[in-house]
Design an enzyme around this catalytic site. Structure first.
Site, PDB file in Angstrom:
ATOM      1  N   GLU A   1       8.996 -21.746   6.950  1.00 36.83           N
ATOM      2  CA  GLU A   1       9.273 -20.867   8.086  1.00 36.83           C
ATOM      3  C   GLU A   1      10.437 -21.381   8.935  1.00 36.83           C
ATOM      4  O   GLU A   1      10.970 -20.644   9.768  1.00 36.83           O
ATOM      5  CB  GLU A   1       8.033 -20.687   8.954  1.00 36.83           C
ATOM      6  CG  GLU A   1       7.655 -21.871   9.803  1.00 36.83           C
ATOM      7  CD  GLU A   1       6.529 -21.524  10.771  1.00 36.83           C
ATOM      8  OE1 GLU A   1       6.618 -21.978  11.916  1.00 36.83           O
ATOM      9  OE2 GLU A   1       5.570 -20.831  10.390  1.00 36.83           O
TER      10      GLU A   1
ATOM     11  N   GLU B   1       0.802  -1.217   0.000  1.00 31.39           N
ATOM     12  CA  GLU B   1       0.000   0.000   0.000  1.00 31.39           C
ATOM     13  C   GLU B   1       0.839   1.272   0.000  1.00 31.39           C
ATOM     14  O   GLU B   1       0.352   2.353  -0.315  1.00 31.39           O
ATOM     15  CB  GLU B   1      -0.917   0.019   1.239  1.00 31.39           C
ATOM     16  CG  GLU B   1      -2.007  -1.036   1.239  1.00 31.39           C
ATOM     17  CD  GLU B   1      -3.187  -0.683   0.351  1.00 31.39           C
ATOM     18  OE1 GLU B   1      -3.173   0.422  -0.241  1.00 31.39           O
ATOM     19  OE2 GLU B   1      -4.100  -1.497   0.223  1.00 31.39           O
TER      20      GLU B   1
END
Length: 298
Positions: free
Chosen positions: A111, A80
Site C-alpha cells: 500500500e 458483480e
C-alpha cells in the site's frame, strides 16, 4: 495533530474484556453506525453513479482500485457488475496493491508503493471513471492512483472514512463515509469496510438503474450463465411479459439469452425489432414496452 477517526480507540471497556454477548453487541453496533453513516452521502453516491453510468453508456471503462481491506471491498463490487447488470467484462478493471490475493495472505507493504499506481492506470483514458478507496484517505497507493487517473483525463470517485483527507480533496466526487472508531482499534475491515461496501453497493446499483438494467425491481440485464440464473431469467420474462414458461424460454433462445429483448419478443415482436427498440430507447425497457403497446393500438 488530531488522530484520524479510523485510528482512534473507543473510550470504554476493551472488547476482549467483555462477555461474548456484550462484545458481539458492540461489534454489531459499530456496523449499524457504519451503515447509518452512508445516509449522509447519498447525494454524492448518486453523483458517482451518474458518472459510472455515463462511462458505460459511452463505451468507456470503470476501474476500481485500492489497497488492503478497501481493495477487497472494491473487488467484491466490481466482480458483480458483469453478472448482475450485464456490464461488459472488458469495461470493468480491478487493481489491488500487490495484486488480487490468491491465498489468505495479503501483503501490507504494497500500500506504500505509489509507483505501482502509474503502471496500473497506464491505459486509463478520458471518459473513464476511476473509483479509489482508502479508509484513512492517506494511503500512498490510493493517492497515486487518484493522481494518475486525473492526469490521464479520467473522472475520479473517492471513498474514504476520514473527512478532509488528501484522497477526498483530489476527487471529482469525494464520498466521506464517516464511520465511528473501530471496536478493535484500527481494524478497518470492520466498520470502515462495511461503510465502504454499502456505499459501493448503492452506487453500482444506482448505476444499473440509470442504465435501464433494472425494471419492476428485477435484473432485466442479468447474464444467465448457470442453471439458477437461467431459471431466474425465465421467471423475469414470464412475469414482465405475462407469458408461460415455455414461451419465455423460447423467447430467450431467440435473443441469445438477453432478458430485455426476450421480454419484447414474448410480447409479440421479432428479435430484430426488439434490438432496434432497445437501441432507440437507450436500453430502457419501459419505453420499449410502451412503444409496442402504442403500435398495437394504432
Amino acid at each position: 495533530m488530531l488522530q484520524p477517526t479510523t485510528e482512534q480507540r473507543i473510550q470504554s471497556d476493551a472488547i476482549d474484556a467483555q462477555s461474548v454477548p456484550l462484545a458481539a453487541a458492540a461489534l454489531l453496533e459499530t456496523q449499524s453506525a457504519a451503515i447509518t453513516a452512508v445516509q449522509a452521502v447519498i447525494a454524492e453516491i448518486d453523483r458517482g453513479a451518474q458518472l459510472m453510468a455515463a462511462a458505460i453508456r459511452s463505451g468507456r471503462s470503470l476501474t476500481y482500485a485500492a489497497a488492503g481491506s478497501s481493495g477487497l471491498m472494491a473487488l467484491a463490487d466490481a466482480c458483480e457488475l458483469p453478472g448482475t447488470f450485464g456490464i461488459p467484462a472488458h469495461c470493468v478493471h480491478i487493481h489491488m496493491a500487490g495484486g488480487v490475493p490468491t491465498t489468505g495472505q495479503m501483503p501490507g507493504d504494497t500500500e506504500d508503493d505509489a509507483g505501482a499506481a502509474d503502471i496500473a492506470l497506464r491505459d486509463v483514458m478520458p471518459g473513464d471513471v476511476v473509483i479509489v478507496l482508502s479508509a484513512s484517505g492517506t494511503t500512498p497507493y490510493a493517492l497515486a492512483l487518484a493522481k494518475s487517473g486525473k492526469a490521464n483525463g479520467a473522472s475520479v470517485i473517492a471513498i474514504a472514512n476520514n473527512p478532509e483527507t488528501p484522497l477526498l480533496e483530489m476527487a471529482d466526487v469525494p464520498i466521506c463515509v464517516a464511520t465511528p472508531p473501530e471496536v478493535i482499534a484500527g481494524s478497518t475491515r470492520l466498520a470502515a469496510g462495511t461503510g465502504q461496501k454499502v456505499a459501493l453497493n448503492l452506487m453500482s446499483s444506482l448505476m444499473g438503474i440509470k442504465l435501464g438494467h433494472v425494471y419492476q425491481g428485477m435484473m432485466v440485464n442479468v447474464v444467465a450463465d448457470n442453471a439458477k440464473l437461467i431459471e431466474r431469467a425465465i421467471g423475469i420474462v414470464r412475469h414482465i411479459a405475462d407469458v408461460s414458461a415455455p414461451v419465455a424460454k423460447a423467447a430467450l433462445a431467440q435473443t441469445q439469452g438477453n432478458p430485455k429483448a426476450a421480454i419484447l419478443v414474448a410480447k409479440g415482436c421479432s428479435p430484430l425489432v426488439a434490438r432496434t427498440l432497445l437501441q432507440r430507447h437507450d436500453g430502457h425497457l419501459g419505453p420499449c414496452l410502451k412503444a409496442l403497446e402504442k403500435n398495437k393500438n394504432t
